[in-house]
Design a protein around this motif. Sequence first.
Motif, mmCIF file in Angstrom:
data_model
loop_
_atom_site.group_PDB
_atom_site.id
_atom_site.type_symbol
_atom_site.label_atom_id
_atom_site.label_comp_id
_atom_site.label_asym_id
_atom_site.label_seq_id
_atom_site.Cartn_x
_atom_site.Cartn_y
_atom_site.Cartn_z
ATOM 1 N N VAL A 1 1.840 8.967 11.058
ATOM 2 C CA VAL A 1 1.655 9.022 9.612
ATOM 3 C C VAL A 1 0.599 7.987 9.239
ATOM 4 O O VAL A 1 0.321 7.069 9.999
ATOM 5 C CB VAL A 1 2.969 8.735 8.846
ATOM 6 C CG1 VAL A 1 3.999 9.817 9.108
ATOM 7 C CG2 VAL A 1 3.520 7.372 9.199
ATOM 8 N N SER A 2 0.026 8.148 8.071
ATOM 9 C CA SER A 2 -0.975 7.198 7.600
ATOM 10 C C SER A 2 -0.370 6.330 6.511
ATOM 11 O O SER A 2 0.626 6.695 5.870
ATOM 12 C CB SER A 2 -2.194 7.953 7.045
ATOM 13 O OG SER A 2 -1.840 8.688 5.888
ATOM 14 N N LEU A 3 -0.982 5.188 6.297
ATOM 15 C CA LEU A 3 -0.526 4.331 5.211
ATOM 16 C C LEU A 3 -0.746 4.996 3.862
ATOM 17 O O LEU A 3 -0.011 4.742 2.911
ATOM 18 C CB LEU A 3 -1.267 2.994 5.271
ATOM 19 C CG LEU A 3 -0.822 2.036 6.375
ATOM 20 C CD1 LEU A 3 -1.688 0.794 6.364
ATOM 21 C CD2 LEU A 3 0.631 1.666 6.214
ATOM 22 N N ALA A 4 -1.766 5.856 3.772
ATOM 23 C CA ALA A 4 -1.994 6.577 2.518
ATOM 24 C C ALA A 4 -0.813 7.475 2.189
ATOM 25 O O ALA A 4 -0.381 7.572 1.029
ATOM 26 C CB ALA A 4 -3.277 7.406 2.623
ATOM 27 N N SER A 5 -0.248 8.141 3.208
ATOM 28 C CA SER A 5 0.902 9.020 2.974
ATOM 29 C C SER A 5 2.156 8.238 2.622
ATOM 30 O O SER A 5 3.092 8.776 2.037
ATOM 31 C CB SER A 5 1.158 9.895 4.205
ATOM 32 O OG SER A 5 1.592 9.102 5.299
ATOM 33 N N LEU A 6 2.177 6.940 2.984
ATOM 34 C CA LEU A 6 3.316 6.088 2.655
ATOM 35 C C LEU A 6 3.159 5.413 1.301
ATOM 36 O O LEU A 6 4.046 4.693 0.859
ATOM 37 C CB LEU A 6 3.503 5.016 3.737
ATOM 38 C CG LEU A 6 3.909 5.527 5.116
ATOM 39 C CD1 LEU A 6 4.003 4.364 6.090
ATOM 40 C CD2 LEU A 6 5.232 6.264 5.051
ATOM 41 N N GLY A 7 2.021 5.663 0.628
ATOM 42 C CA GLY A 7 1.847 5.146 -0.722
ATOM 43 C C GLY A 7 0.887 3.987 -0.862
ATOM 44 O O GLY A 7 0.667 3.511 -1.984
ATOM 45 N N LEU A 8 0.294 3.516 0.244
ATOM 46 C CA LEU A 8 -0.644 2.406 0.126
ATOM 47 C C LEU A 8 -1.964 2.883 -0.459
ATOM 48 O O LEU A 8 -2.519 3.885 -0.034
ATOM 49 C CB LEU A 8 -0.896 1.772 1.493
ATOM 50 C CG LEU A 8 -1.955 0.659 1.498
ATOM 51 C CD1 LEU A 8 -1.459 -0.563 0.753
ATOM 52 C CD2 LEU A 8 -2.375 0.290 2.911
ATOM 53 N N CYS A 9 -2.461 2.164 -1.436
ATOM 54 C CA CYS A 9 -3.760 2.467 -2.030
ATOM 55 C C CYS A 9 -4.580 1.181 -2.053
ATOM 56 O O CYS A 9 -4.113 0.141 -2.543
ATOM 57 C CB CYS A 9 -3.594 3.022 -3.441
ATOM 58 S SG CYS A 9 -5.083 3.825 -4.073
ATOM 59 N N VAL A 10 -5.779 1.227 -1.519
ATOM 60 C CA VAL A 10 -6.644 0.049 -1.431
ATOM 61 C C VAL A 10 -7.413 -0.111 -2.733
ATOM 62 O O VAL A 10 -8.161 0.787 -3.139
ATOM 63 C CB VAL A 10 -7.629 0.181 -0.242
ATOM 64 C CG1 VAL A 10 -8.537 -1.037 -0.183
ATOM 65 C CG2 VAL A 10 -6.869 0.358 1.054
ATOM 66 N N GLN A 11 -7.213 -1.235 -3.399
ATOM 67 C CA GLN A 11 -7.923 -1.514 -4.637
ATOM 68 C C GLN A 11 -9.242 -2.205 -4.326
ATOM 69 O O GLN A 11 -9.278 -3.287 -3.743
ATOM 70 C CB GLN A 11 -7.083 -2.400 -5.549
ATOM 71 C CG GLN A 11 -7.776 -2.802 -6.841
ATOM 72 C CD GLN A 11 -8.111 -1.597 -7.706
ATOM 73 O OE1 GLN A 11 -7.224 -0.835 -8.097
ATOM 74 N NE2 GLN A 11 -9.392 -1.410 -7.997
ATOM 75 N N LEU A 12 -10.333 -1.563 -4.699
ATOM 76 C CA LEU A 12 -11.659 -2.123 -4.471
ATOM 77 C C LEU A 12 -12.091 -2.988 -5.658
ATOM 78 O O LEU A 12 -11.612 -2.805 -6.778
ATOM 79 C CB LEU A 12 -12.670 -1.000 -4.248
ATOM 80 C CG LEU A 12 -12.412 -0.076 -3.048
ATOM 81 C CD1 LEU A 12 -13.435 1.053 -3.015
ATOM 82 C CD2 LEU A 12 -12.429 -0.866 -1.748
ATOM 83 N N GLY A 13 -12.980 -3.920 -5.393
ATOM 84 C CA GLY A 13 -13.542 -4.740 -6.447
ATOM 85 C C GLY A 13 -12.801 -6.023 -6.736
ATOM 86 O O GLY A 13 -13.315 -6.897 -7.424
ATOM 87 N N TYR A 14 -11.585 -6.172 -6.218
ATOM 88 C CA TYR A 14 -10.787 -7.360 -6.520
ATOM 89 C C TYR A 14 -10.195 -7.985 -5.255
ATOM 90 O O TYR A 14 -9.224 -8.725 -5.335
ATOM 91 C CB TYR A 14 -9.658 -7.017 -7.499
ATOM 92 C CG TYR A 14 -10.126 -6.839 -8.923
ATOM 93 C CD1 TYR A 14 -10.052 -7.887 -9.837
ATOM 94 C CD2 TYR A 14 -10.656 -5.623 -9.344
ATOM 95 C CE1 TYR A 14 -10.498 -7.727 -11.138
ATOM 96 C CE2 TYR A 14 -11.104 -5.460 -10.641
ATOM 97 C CZ TYR A 14 -11.020 -6.506 -11.538
ATOM 98 O OH TYR A 14 -11.460 -6.341 -12.834
ATOM 99 N N ASP A 15 -10.756 -7.652 -4.105
ATOM 100 C CA ASP A 15 -10.244 -8.172 -2.833
ATOM 101 C C ASP A 15 -8.766 -7.896 -2.663
ATOM 102 O O ASP A 15 -8.006 -8.718 -2.141
ATOM 103 C CB ASP A 15 -10.505 -9.679 -2.711
ATOM 104 C CG ASP A 15 -11.984 -10.005 -2.566
ATOM 105 O OD1 ASP A 15 -12.699 -9.182 -1.962
ATOM 106 O OD2 ASP A 15 -12.413 -11.067 -3.043
#
Length: 224
Positions: free
Chosen positions: A67-81
């Motif tokens: 499984v991917s972290l995306a499917s587990l709900g992780l979303c990478v926020q860009l612009g704010y480290d």
Amino acid sequence: MKSKLEEWVSLWDSTLDELLRHNGLLQSTCQQCSNTPMENYFRCIDCSHRMAVYCKDYILATHLEKVSLASLGLCVQLGYDGAPCPHPAQGPSHFIVFDMSGAYQVCIDYCDYQEDNISQQRIQLLQKQWFPATLSQPQTAFTFDCLDTFHESSLQGKGNLFGFYHMLLHKTDNANISRSGHGHDPKGVGSTSVGELVVECPAFPQIGCNIPDNWHDSGPLLYI
């Protein structure tokens, strides 16, 4: 005195056991709360030496499942480290990041506070050390490490882009035919008989597989 090869033969079972052990749970007791057995237990194979966004394999308590972290709900926020953004904007639903460990689907959010949104999206990806594949509305990016490695590979090893790209795809999801399941044989590696590890050639004519049953009746096309 044993030769190096004879020494290796006497050690290959224990060595293979340790290599395969890393594909399992390793331990079933939570290091945080000491509960055992653990339910819905996930273990990331890559986190020991990679950023979390690139983790690809997770192990459930009863069986292996990718499984991917995306499917587990992780979303990478860009612009704010990675910090929360007051004006998040959802990125493409199938954003792909190529790293040296493979290619992964990643959920991303841009910061939508800037006026020049298209330009800022590109800048935010570069700040993350992800190089966008296109300058406008990118849906694929390559990590700086991936690009640097290909650059050195092309200079020192004369490797081409086609081979490098497919190497990354195979690292992402490979059939892993080299073991052929014999690493789990309770009798050990020595029980593998001659020919059991031979890889079947997909181009070799096989009736019912890649040639019809009536191949003798092909006429002029028989030897093409």
